[in-house]
Design a protein around this motif. Structure first.
Motif, PDB file in Angstrom:
ATOM      1  N   LYS A  62       1.541  13.202  -5.344  1.00  0.00           N
ATOM      2  CA  LYS A  62       2.444  12.114  -5.618  1.00  0.00           C
ATOM      3  C   LYS A  62       3.698  12.454  -4.882  1.00  0.00           C
ATOM      4  N   HIS A  64       6.442  11.181  -2.320  1.00  0.00           N
ATOM      5  CA  HIS A  64       6.871  10.030  -1.659  1.00  0.00           C
ATOM      6  C   HIS A  64       6.740  10.157  -0.130  1.00  0.00           C
ATOM      7  N   TYR A  65       6.233   8.781   0.334  1.00  0.00           N
ATOM      8  CA  TYR A  65       6.394   8.560   1.794  1.00  0.00           C
ATOM      9  C   TYR A  65       7.275   9.304   2.605  1.00  0.00           C
ATOM     10  N   ASN A  66       8.496   8.867   1.977  1.00  0.00           N
ATOM     11  CA  ASN A  66       9.773   9.537   2.996  1.00  0.00           C
ATOM     12  C   ASN A  66       9.589  11.019   3.071  1.00  0.00           C
ATOM     13  N   SER A  76       5.274   5.798   8.721  1.00  0.00           N
ATOM     14  CA  SER A  76       4.670   5.421   7.266  1.00  0.00           C
ATOM     15  C   SER A  76       3.352   4.872   7.321  1.00  0.00           C
ATOM     16  N   LYS A  83      -3.561   7.119   2.817  1.00  0.00           N
ATOM     17  CA  LYS A  83      -3.583   6.712   1.591  1.00  0.00           C
ATOM     18  C   LYS A  83      -4.863   5.620   1.340  1.00  0.00           C
TER      19      LYS A  83
END
Length: 104
Positions: A62, A64-66, A76, A83
């Motif tokens: 989990k 985060h993308y950043n 991204s 994903k």
């Protein structure tokens, strides 16, 4: 993908792919798999696949993308593509992630 009489044919799912799967299944350990992968793929392909699995691991945690982008330098778009495969692919990522040893 090619259509055959109204059905979608998976062009990658064929006897050659089955032979490749069989080749992996007869390898005995990580060293043999690593040697086979290096013979099979270019260095760039190996690096890319390694990145993809690392992203999958981070998504599984989990992250985060950043944070993934900052850690890996990947866009991204690439992260979103991984994903998509993790969530809606054929289940290969999910199986590998569920059996892969978790770091504490």
């Amino acid at each position: 993908m090619k259509k055959t009489r109204g059905k979608v044919k998976k062009t990658w799912d064929n006897a050659r792919t089955e032979a490749l799967v069989k080749a992996f299944s007869v390898l005995r350990n990580g060293s043999e798999i690593k040697a086979f992968l290096r013979d099979l793929l270019t260095e760039a392909e190996l690096v890319e696949f390694g990145h993809r699995f690392y992203v999958a691991q981070m998504l599984d945690k989990k992250v985060h993308y950043n944070a993934i982008s900052e850690t890996t330098g990947l866009s991204s778009t690439t992260i979103a593509r991984v994903k998509k495969w993790v969530k809606g692919g054929m289940g290969g990522y999910r199986i590998a992630l569920s059996r892969f040893p978790k770091k504490k």
